[in-house]
Design an enzyme around this catalytic site. Structure first.
Site, PDB file in Angstrom:
ATOM      1  N   SER A  30       0.769  -1.324  -0.030  1.00 54.41           N
ATOM      2  CA  SER A  30      -0.106  -0.186   0.127  1.00 54.41           C
ATOM      3  C   SER A  30       0.809   1.364   0.081  1.00 54.41           C
ATOM      4  O   SER A  30       1.818   1.578   0.781  1.00 54.41           O
ATOM      5  CB  SER A  30      -0.786   0.075   1.243  1.00 54.41           C
ATOM      6  OG  SER A  30      -1.688  -0.866   1.125  1.00 54.41           O
ATOM      7  N   HIS A  61      -3.320   0.626  -4.492  1.00 53.60           N
ATOM      8  CA  HIS A  61      -2.719  -0.411  -5.251  1.00 53.60           C
ATOM      9  C   HIS A  61      -3.138  -0.233  -6.530  1.00 53.60           C
ATOM     10  O   HIS A  61      -4.049  -0.343  -6.995  1.00 53.60           O
ATOM     11  CB  HIS A  61      -3.235  -1.830  -4.870  1.00 53.60           C
ATOM     12  CG  HIS A  61      -2.647  -2.180  -3.515  1.00 53.60           C
ATOM     13  ND1 HIS A  61      -1.678  -3.352  -3.241  1.00 53.60           N
ATOM     14  CD2 HIS A  61      -2.940  -1.672  -2.290  1.00 53.60           C
ATOM     15  CE1 HIS A  61      -1.372  -3.582  -1.810  1.00 53.60           C
ATOM     16  NE2 HIS A  61      -2.205  -2.539  -1.273  1.00 53.60           N
ATOM     17  N   HIS A  83      -5.000  -9.652  -1.467  1.00 50.10           N
ATOM     18  CA  HIS A  83      -4.860  -9.835  -0.023  1.00 50.10           C
ATOM     19  C   HIS A  83      -6.070 -11.063   0.034  1.00 50.10           C
ATOM     20  O   HIS A  83      -7.100 -11.128  -0.625  1.00 50.10           O
ATOM     21  CB  HIS A  83      -5.513  -8.916   0.716  1.00 50.10           C
ATOM     22  CG  HIS A  83      -4.485  -7.717   0.536  1.00 50.10           C
ATOM     23  ND1 HIS A  83      -4.609  -6.909  -0.636  1.00 50.10           N
ATOM     24  CD2 HIS A  83      -3.589  -7.137   1.339  1.00 50.10           C
ATOM     25  CE1 HIS A  83      -3.729  -6.075  -0.323  1.00 50.10           C
ATOM     26  NE2 HIS A  83      -2.921  -6.050   0.674  1.00 50.10           N
ATOM     27  N   TYR A  85      -8.336 -11.104   2.549  1.00 47.71           N
ATOM     28  CA  TYR A  85      -9.229 -10.391   2.929  1.00 47.71           C
ATOM     29  C   TYR A  85     -10.348  -9.977   1.800  1.00 47.71           C
ATOM     30  O   TYR A  85     -11.471  -9.848   1.980  1.00 47.71           O
ATOM     31  CB  TYR A  85      -9.252  -9.327   3.989  1.00 47.71           C
ATOM     32  CG  TYR A  85      -8.524  -8.143   3.259  1.00 47.71           C
ATOM     33  CD1 TYR A  85      -9.265  -7.266   2.517  1.00 47.71           C
ATOM     34  CD2 TYR A  85      -6.972  -8.014   3.615  1.00 47.71           C
ATOM     35  CE1 TYR A  85      -8.455  -6.280   1.865  1.00 47.71           C
ATOM     36  CE2 TYR A  85      -6.277  -7.001   3.414  1.00 47.71           C
ATOM     37  CZ  TYR A  85      -6.859  -6.055   2.506  1.00 47.71           C
ATOM     38  OH  TYR A  85      -6.281  -4.997   1.911  1.00 47.71           O
ATOM     39  N   GLU A  86      -9.723 -10.082   0.675  1.00 49.29           N
ATOM     40  CA  GLU A  86     -10.349  -9.792  -0.357  1.00 49.29           C
ATOM     41  C   GLU A  86     -11.487 -10.826  -0.967  1.00 49.29           C
ATOM     42  O   GLU A  86     -12.367 -10.738  -1.963  1.00 49.29           O
ATOM     43  CB  GLU A  86      -9.699  -9.146  -1.530  1.00 49.29           C
ATOM     44  CG  GLU A  86      -9.193  -7.869  -1.294  1.00 49.29           C
ATOM     45  CD  GLU A  86      -7.881  -7.496  -2.697  1.00 49.29           C
ATOM     46  OE1 GLU A  86      -8.347  -6.965  -3.619  1.00 49.29           O
ATOM     47  OE2 GLU A  86      -6.853  -7.882  -2.251  1.00 49.29           O
ATOM     48  N   ALA A 113       2.958  -2.076   4.091  1.00 46.79           N
ATOM     49  CA  ALA A 113       2.610  -0.945   5.156  1.00 46.79           C
ATOM     50  C   ALA A 113       1.986  -1.811   6.476  1.00 46.79           C
ATOM     51  O   ALA A 113       1.067  -2.535   6.085  1.00 46.79           O
ATOM     52  CB  ALA A 113       1.630  -0.189   4.692  1.00 46.79           C
ATOM     53  N   MET A 211      -1.797  -7.540   7.147  1.00 50.86           N
ATOM     54  CA  MET A 211      -2.657  -8.430   6.373  1.00 50.86           C
ATOM     55  C   MET A 211      -2.158  -8.975   5.100  1.00 50.86           C
ATOM     56  O   MET A 211      -2.924  -9.367   4.296  1.00 50.86           O
ATOM     57  CB  MET A 211      -4.116  -7.549   6.389  1.00 50.86           C
ATOM     58  CG  MET A 211      -4.477  -6.967   7.450  1.00 50.86           C
ATOM     59  SD  MET A 211      -5.959  -6.001   6.950  1.00 50.86           S
ATOM     60  CE  MET A 211      -6.233  -4.879   8.614  1.00 50.86           C
ATOM     61  N   SER A 212      -0.630  -9.132   5.059  1.00 53.20           N
ATOM     62  CA  SER A 212      -0.367  -9.670   3.777  1.00 53.20           C
ATOM     63  C   SER A 212       1.000 -10.228   4.086  1.00 53.20           C
ATOM     64  O   SER A 212       1.176 -10.616   5.030  1.00 53.20           O
ATOM     65  CB  SER A 212      -0.023  -8.452   2.860  1.00 53.20           C
ATOM     66  OG  SER A 212       0.766  -7.644   3.291  1.00 53.20           O
ATOM     67  N   ASN A 235       1.633   3.218  11.434  1.00 58.60           N
ATOM     68  CA  ASN A 235       0.754   3.762  12.491  1.00 58.60           C
ATOM     69  C   ASN A 235       1.136   2.706  13.596  1.00 58.60           C
ATOM     70  O   ASN A 235       1.751   1.636  13.363  1.00 58.60           O
ATOM     71  CB  ASN A 235      -0.856   3.462  12.195  1.00 58.60           C
ATOM     72  CG  ASN A 235      -1.219   2.186  11.734  1.00 58.60           C
ATOM     73  OD1 ASN A 235      -1.220   1.883  10.595  1.00 58.60           O
ATOM     74  ND2 ASN A 235      -1.498   1.090  12.651  1.00 58.60           N
ATOM     75  N   HIS A 246      -7.088   3.659   6.993  1.00 60.16           N
ATOM     76  CA  HIS A 246      -6.305   3.373   5.965  1.00 60.16           C
ATOM     77  C   HIS A 246      -5.816   4.561   5.247  1.00 60.16           C
ATOM     78  O   HIS A 246      -4.772   4.619   4.754  1.00 60.16           O
ATOM     79  CB  HIS A 246      -7.151   2.692   4.918  1.00 60.16           C
ATOM     80  CG  HIS A 246      -6.309   2.330   3.532  1.00 60.16           C
ATOM     81  ND1 HIS A 246      -5.380   0.914   4.018  1.00 60.16           N
ATOM     82  CD2 HIS A 246      -6.437   2.342   2.394  1.00 60.16           C
ATOM     83  CE1 HIS A 246      -4.894   0.965   2.558  1.00 60.16           C
ATOM     84  NE2 HIS A 246      -5.245   1.805   1.709  1.00 60.16           N
TER      85      HIS A 246
END
Length: 271
Positions: A30, A61, A83, A85-86, A113, A211-212, A235, A246
């Site tokens: 990201s 992306h 990802h 989660y997609e 990120a 998450m990746s 963060n 995000h």
């Protein structure tokens, strides 16, 4: 259709577009995709044109492959990753790593990120990934194993290549960059972690959460590829700052992108 057959179709199409052998695959997270714009003699292929490639749906992306030369090396860069989660399967998420290997890549550089769990980290820090924790509830190697792709039970004890980490540290030192080091823990997402989950992550040894990356590195290890992983701490994780969004992730990557790009390019030159 078997994985081998899918790969043959994808690789055949990419070769028709002018893609040759690859040395390094680059997976750009990201807000970090701009590095691909510095690739020379670039061939750009949108994901939606590539046989058996999924589409990236995440803001920040671009959703395309870029092939060419960067720091004197032949690279194939993913501007945007897939990802879990997609709604993709783990096999789909990691398919591009299989494609890189099929195009003769011996190494992959993964970037992301992520949220800082280590209390000494601050947003904007770059972290060299030393190891990972798979807390995603799945594994891309589940199911039948195709022996020509890699062993049934791959060794993950050196998933992030030590010599590559040492090279990155030397480059960072020479540039006066304060490069952090730590363990990346992969959650499935798409929710950010709860404060309790972050306390748990810290307790079991995580320095950053995201998450990746984890599935991609598992498949790279399975394929016998060397790996360099760099995280941008965008963060502080849940419970360490007021809230998470995000927009902040993309904003922080924009702030540190010059340092990030220089670190990757100069490290790539010496690998």
């Amino acid at each position: 259709m078997s994985l081998t057959e899918k790969l043959e179709a994808t690789v055949s199409f990419m070769k028709e577009q002018g893609v040759g052998d690859v040395e390094f695959g680059l997976i750009l997270g990201s807000g970090l995709g701009e590095l691909a714009e510095e690739i020379e003699e670039a061939i750009v292929i949108p994901y939606d044109q590539i046989p058996h490639f999924p589409i990236s749906t995440v803001v920040g992306h671009a959703g395309q492959l870029v092939y060419g030369t960067l720091s004197g090396k032949k690279v194939l860069a993913m501007q945007g990753r897939f990802h879990y989660y997609e709604g993709h399967s783990m096999q789909t998420v990691t398919y591009p790593v299989r494609v890189m290997k099929a195009l003769a890549a011996h190494s992959v550089i993964v970037t992301n990120a992520c949220g800082g769990v280590n209390i000494t980290f601050t947003p904007g820090d770059l972290m060299l990934i030393t190891d990972q924790i798979n807390f995603m509830g799945d594994n891309p190697l589940m199911g039948e194993n195709e022996e020509e792709m890699g062993p049934r039970f791959p060794d993950m004890s050196q998933a992030y290549t030590l010599s590559y980490r040492e090279a990155a540290k030397k480059v960072a030192e020479a540039k006066g960059l304060h490069l952090k080091e730590g363990v990346y823990m992969g959650f499935s997402g798409p929710t950010y972690e709860t404060p309790a989950e972050i306390r748990f992550a810290r307790t079991i040894g995580a320095d950053a959460v995201g998450m990746s990356t984890v599935p991609e590195v598992i498949v790279a290890a399975h394929s016998g590829m060397k790996v360099l992983g760099i995280s941008c701490i965008t963060n502080l994780a849940a419970g360490m700052q007021a809230n998470l969004n995000h927009e902040e992730v993309v904003e922080t990557t924009q702030r540190v992108k010059a340092e990030f790009k220089a670190l990757i390019k100069e490290t790539l030159a010496v690998l």
